[in-house]
Design a protein around this motif. Structure first.
Motif, PDB file in Angstrom:
ATOM      1  N   LEU A  63      -1.826   5.966  -7.387  1.00  0.00           N
ATOM      2  CA  LEU A  63      -1.709   6.113  -5.951  1.00  0.00           C
ATOM      3  C   LEU A  63      -2.250   4.962  -5.126  1.00  0.00           C
ATOM      4  CD1 LEU A  63      -0.525   7.904  -3.875  1.00  0.00           C
ATOM      5  CD2 LEU A  63      -2.769   8.918  -3.532  1.00  0.00           C
ATOM      6  N   PHE A  64      -3.479   4.509  -5.410  1.00  0.00           N
ATOM      7  CA  PHE A  64      -4.035   3.462  -4.545  1.00  0.00           C
ATOM      8  C   PHE A  64      -5.103   2.696  -5.318  1.00  0.00           C
ATOM      9  CE2 PHE A  64      -5.449   2.527   0.113  1.00  0.00           C
ATOM     10  CZ  PHE A  64      -4.775   1.340   0.059  1.00  0.00           C
ATOM     11  N   ASP A  71       0.837  -1.194   0.000  1.00  0.00           N
ATOM     12  CA  ASP A  71       0.000   0.000   0.000  1.00  0.00           C
ATOM     13  C   ASP A  71       0.876   1.250   0.000  1.00  0.00           C
ATOM     14  OD1 ASP A  71      -2.060  -1.767   0.273  1.00  0.00           O
ATOM     15  OD2 ASP A  71      -2.388  -1.380   2.400  1.00  0.00           O
ATOM     16  N   PRO A  72       0.330   2.361  -0.479  1.00  0.00           N
ATOM     17  CA  PRO A  72       1.129   3.597  -0.463  1.00  0.00           C
ATOM     18  C   PRO A  72       1.346   4.131   0.955  1.00  0.00           C
ATOM     19  CG  PRO A  72      -1.061   3.986  -1.376  1.00  0.00           C
ATOM     20  CD  PRO A  72      -0.932   2.512  -1.214  1.00  0.00           C
ATOM     21  N   ALA A  73       0.358   3.977   1.832  1.00  0.00           N
ATOM     22  CA  ALA A  73       0.494   4.538   3.183  1.00  0.00           C
ATOM     23  C   ALA A  73      -0.425   3.777   4.122  1.00  0.00           C
ATOM     24  CB  ALA A  73       0.127   6.020   3.179  1.00  0.00           C
ATOM     25  N   PRO A  74      -0.051   3.684   5.400  1.00  0.00           N
ATOM     26  CA  PRO A  74      -0.881   2.922   6.326  1.00  0.00           C
ATOM     27  C   PRO A  74      -2.232   3.591   6.535  1.00  0.00           C
ATOM     28  CG  PRO A  74       0.928   4.013   7.489  1.00  0.00           C
ATOM     29  CD  PRO A  74       1.164   4.214   6.037  1.00  0.00           C
ATOM     30  N   ARG A  80       3.307   0.480   3.594  1.00  0.00           N
ATOM     31  CA  ARG A  80       3.781   1.781   3.137  1.00  0.00           C
ATOM     32  C   ARG A  80       4.832   1.672   2.053  1.00  0.00           C
ATOM     33  NH1 ARG A  80       7.726   1.673   4.573  1.00  0.00           N
ATOM     34  NH2 ARG A  80       8.156   2.460   6.667  1.00  0.00           N
ATOM     35  N   ALA A  81       4.499   2.166   0.851  1.00  0.00           N
ATOM     36  CA  ALA A  81       5.458   2.273  -0.261  1.00  0.00           C
ATOM     37  C   ALA A  81       5.411   3.721  -0.727  1.00  0.00           C
ATOM     38  CB  ALA A  81       5.084   1.319  -1.400  1.00  0.00           C
ATOM     39  N   VAL A  82       6.476   4.442  -0.484  1.00  0.00           N
ATOM     40  CA  VAL A  82       6.428   5.892  -0.732  1.00  0.00           C
ATOM     41  C   VAL A  82       6.289   6.246  -2.206  1.00  0.00           C
ATOM     42  CG1 VAL A  82       7.773   6.415   1.332  1.00  0.00           C
ATOM     43  CG2 VAL A  82       8.948   6.114  -0.848  1.00  0.00           C
ATOM     44  N   TYR A  83       6.558   5.295  -3.072  1.00  0.00           N
ATOM     45  CA  TYR A  83       6.484   5.568  -4.512  1.00  0.00           C
ATOM     46  C   TYR A  83       5.129   5.193  -5.104  1.00  0.00           C
ATOM     47  CZ  TYR A  83       7.813   0.707  -4.132  1.00  0.00           C
ATOM     48  OH  TYR A  83       7.849  -0.622  -3.768  1.00  0.00           O
ATOM     49  N   GLY A  84       4.154   4.818  -4.273  1.00  0.00           N
ATOM     50  CA  GLY A  84       2.809   4.535  -4.770  1.00  0.00           C
ATOM     51  C   GLY A  84       2.363   3.119  -4.476  1.00  0.00           C
ATOM     52  N   PHE A  85       1.280   2.733  -5.092  1.00  0.00           N
ATOM     53  CA  PHE A  85       0.617   1.450  -4.837  1.00  0.00           C
ATOM     54  C   PHE A  85       1.310   0.381  -5.694  1.00  0.00           C
ATOM     55  CE2 PHE A  85      -3.703  -0.880  -5.252  1.00  0.00           C
ATOM     56  CZ  PHE A  85      -3.533  -1.537  -4.047  1.00  0.00           C
ATOM     57  N   ASP A  86       2.115  -0.420  -5.048  1.00  0.00           N
ATOM     58  CA  ASP A  86       2.991  -1.354  -5.766  1.00  0.00           C
ATOM     59  C   ASP A  86       2.302  -2.712  -5.883  1.00  0.00           C
ATOM     60  OD1 ASP A  86       5.095  -2.694  -6.886  1.00  0.00           O
ATOM     61  OD2 ASP A  86       6.544  -2.217  -5.321  1.00  0.00           O
TER      62      ASP A  86
END
Lengths: 338, 338, 338, 338
Positions: free
Chosen positions: B274-275, A152-155, A230-236
């Motif tokens: 992004l998500f 995910d991009p952020a928690p 958390r992946a700072v570069y986006g939704f991986d």
């Protein structure tokens, strides 16, 4: 036209409502939410009815199907209630966080017999659909190793974490569903490591935020999954299927197709090789071999003096064109012969 | 073993000498340079003789072939002198900057009949060799448009520019040679624009530092070439061949294969979507269509309640594995049946 | 809410109508087409009125703006008529094929003063918008060379070609618009080569199907454009901006993100290097240098015997885990110390 | 100049000998192999001495260092014997397959104190060196998940498998070494699944040919490794480091940089989006928003009638250039004003 009632006017209910409204086969008939204002706002946008009482909504005989986007703990009761009214049911994942309740629900749904879908939406992603089709058509032979990256991009807010059922049941479950589907076999062994690396609040909540999970099927197919909150570069989101006859990969989707090449050290790719000594190091060796062939064979090398001459003729023409602002016909200049 | 004498102990002579020394078919017999020290240093490195007098070198009957890496204005005389001694000749490009002198040289070389190669080394690059082979084997049908990008990392010293014969004869000539070779036809029309954008000293020297050149062959095949004396990201060397049945591209070579993905704006590629609302927007629509299929057809959707159950069983197993530090066999936990 | 009337119920009119219907700021009020059936069908889909008479439509005072998607020869009259009724006007490209008529039209529109947009839609592509923003923010310094590739997947029907105004006015015009916009300067020199390589019917119609065009601005910025009416691999749309401080590229968009790696020769990328002798050739050399450092310096190399030991401990643990189906803690096995 | 004796004239001994010969700091003094012919052939190639008796070789006081490339079971004795003679020792991995023997060896080597290197060559790969440097410089913050893919192109002969010590000790050990080094922490938990999917002979030999291995360090850093004895597309070697501030990936190395784009279904990448309706779907929406901005704001849209006019002027110029074979200056044609 299939008439649909959406339960839940939150983010996921809004998404399903918009898709229903755009779909030529479906009509958004009603939006149900205990929050009357939210229900009205969403319903009005698409000319649907708003309702706060689920029972009344389910008694409406004009509704063919329900789409359930309410909190997980309400899923099972709503699924059963809708099915008892003869509605087709689509429910967001997970059905429930308790496997016992899921088993009971499925047993009753089997009796009721209405269409019942569960929202593992990733299976329907066009790229993943092509991946599945390529696997099924044997493009890579037998699948042997499946590798899934899902970060995910952020928690999420800690309130979400607290009611999520835990990282594996909330997030990894998407990947586990893909694994079963793409491997074409049920996993019989599961090994997982969970860590707390992203957010201390998640640790305090007793949950993991980083995990790797390995699976093995009866026939020995293997799968490994890695997850982070958390992946700072986006939704991986990537899936790689390795098989006896090749490999398939799904590429991440970018916000745009822009690529930057600059001289800075922070560039995403390394610099190009610096100049001709580095870039063409190998070609100088091959060139030498070509010349040695000619010396040994007593014939001309691949690139002859005539090649040197013709290239110069063109360079002269380019120079003259640039100087004079005209198009040059080198053959004419040379009297029409080449 | 072919015995070779290298003329010129500068950068290009050093490169050819190293390749000759490594090659199992060749022996570096002698290095010739008017600078005795440079000749000795290079010769000693590979156990060769050093010489300052070209005539003496050419009279040496043990030498089979010469490799010429001296300044361009000395090329023609040395080529002819070596060929008259029966040596095979390999000369760096260009043969000469004057097309009249080139024509005379080729006429005499045709009489002398020794193997005579010219150093358009890019033709021998392994990637370009594969490109040529792919074109020749018809992978893309008939070539219709060739696009060549050739940009140096940084401009050369102004002294080099002054004796270079001009940007087109010095640098574009490499691309013009590739164009002839890859198109398989002689260009009959040439159009070029030259600009001064990189270095004012080059403008003052009366030369260009940036250029585009277009070519057209008799049958209508087209080529466009773009050149710059300065690319801050390295030596940018790409060829693209477009044809009736597809396209071939040669990728640049990087200093290493490291790729960086960070959240900074200066990243070389744009961020990931992004998500899930952005990334899986399409899959939610396809998912809905799948559910509508089921409702219309009175059958179950693709993703069933049982799929929801199985994924939860695996998520429970992963959770338990992570908590207990053991490998979990979910079937056993469920009594051995699936 | 802006009330819009769409002229033309064909492919482009349908596209604009769908976008207007989805846009929260706009309302599709009316669809005009001389074909009454086509107008009705499109209008009904979005609850708009249908009309066959343009004059009546323009007299409707409830309409704020018009979107024109009719054949090119009707553009100018409709633009003027709509503007005289005070409507804002959006017209598909080109305004007209005759520069004289375009000049007259613009002169009158300048007097009428309504908002007047022209449909060079590529400028609005999110990737190209980011490219423009990156150029404007100085990411690559001054733009020096612009390279545009624009190739259609397949040639249009010959009827379309006959009324298109020719390949440059019909298709290249999109790229010329991008060139002006991205270069930020007007081109002052134009050189073009056109060829007939795709479809004999296009040649017979007196038009080109393959072309390269070069541009030069007053300050010396260069642009090259290549076009083809047929690219068998899809719609090839790329822009590359090269500048004093780097390069920006826009990637093509793929139908999906699936990548295939197989052993067949027809693979889109070359094979991987075969095995460790090829792949790690360089690392063996660097390894030797590291060892020589240690010998010269009298210290240990980078990779020590302890490293060999630790890796074996982990390999033993992995072997045991795979054999026993348990998670192994190698430190415990070794008595808790590392 | 460091004088080196190579033990073992097989494939790996040949590789090390060639690198030693090329290295300006080292001299290949001797090659030792029980096979006298193999020793001589390799030694002669580089002007070194050949020897069949290891003891004699080690007694030679002119040898500074030894490189050991003999079968694994001979490693420990040779390491100790060489160190006792004061030679620096470089030994191919693994030191030994038995951890007890490794421990004894290291204990004695600690007393002897000579430089002692072990051949985990992948650490020295230029791309992996850059990966390590980027991690160490904090480019991605703290490393959290390491993912290693290491797949051989084809299984080795069964004789090799039988003496290899098993798949994890023979092959995964390279990845385990990278994991320790790149994570910067010792793994404390190991979980592995092994399978037999590639070659029945490997199964019969009691070994695995496909495996996934997971690691966890004390602080919770995770690693997953996947291995296969057969990848039909070549030697698949990738490392991905995911951290709190981004991700680093190492790309595979290709045999060449040639890329193919054709219309066939077997292409390695999916087709491009088909045409403008698909490719520019989003730009038509953004274009509409731009027009609505203008209507609401009472100003002109971004793309004006003048833009339509200028593009047509350029298209006319390109058309004329292609028809007449001259370079066109559109400003002159229009009277010198823009």
């Amino acid at each position: 036209m299939i008439s649909i009632c959406v339960f839940g006017a939150g983010r996921i209910g809004q998404l399903h409502s918009a898709n229903i409204a755009q779909n030529p086969r479906a009509q958004l008939a009603m939006v149900v939410d205990v929050n009357a204002e939210a229900a009205s706002e969403l319903a009005n946008k698409y000319g649907a009815l708003a309702e706060t009482d689920p029972e009344k909504a389910l008694e409406n005989s004009e509704i063919d199907a329900v789409v359930i986007g309410v909190p997980t703990n309400l899923h099972v009761d709503l699924i059963i209630a809708a099915a008892r009214q003869g509605k087709a049911v689509f429910c967001e994942k997970p059905i429930d966080l308790d496997i016992g309740r899921v088993d009971s629900c499925l047993a009753e749904m089997a009796n009721l017999g209405v269409p019942f879908g569960v929202g593992f939406n990733r299976r329907f992603d066009p790229t993943i659909q092509k991946l599945k089709a390529a696997i099924d058509s044997g493009d890579i032979g037998q699948v042997e190793i499946l590798s899934i990256t899902s970060r995910d991009p952020a928690p999420p807010p800690i309130e979400y974490v607290l009611s999520s059922g835990g990282y594996f049941r909330d997030s990894t479950i998407h990947d586990l569903d893909l694994a079963r589907w793409l491997l074409g076999e049920e996993p019989v062994e599961v090994s997982a490591f969970g860590s707390h690396l992203v957010d201390p609040a998640i640790r305090e909540a007793g949950d993991f935020d980083t995990a790797v999970t390995s699976l093995r099927t009866e026939s020995g197919k293997l799968c490994m999954i890695n997850n982070s909150r958390r992946a700072v570069y986006g939704f991986d989101q990537r899936v790689e299927a390795f098989g006896s006859n090749g490999m398939l990969q799904t590429a991440n989707e970018m916000e745009s197709g822009l690529l930057r090449w600059t001289g800075t050290e922070s560039a995403a790719q390394d610099r190009l090789k610096l100049f001709f000594l580095e870039r063409y190091a190998e070609s100088f060796k091959v060139e030498l071999d070509d010349f040695l062939d000619a010396v040994e064979g007593g014939h001309q090398p691949s690139v002859t003096g005539e090649d040197g001459r013709q290239a110069l003729i063109l360079a002269d023409a380019a120079q003259k064109s640039a100087e004079t602002g005209t198009i040059i016909r080198p053959l004419e200049r040379l009297g029409g012969t080449l």
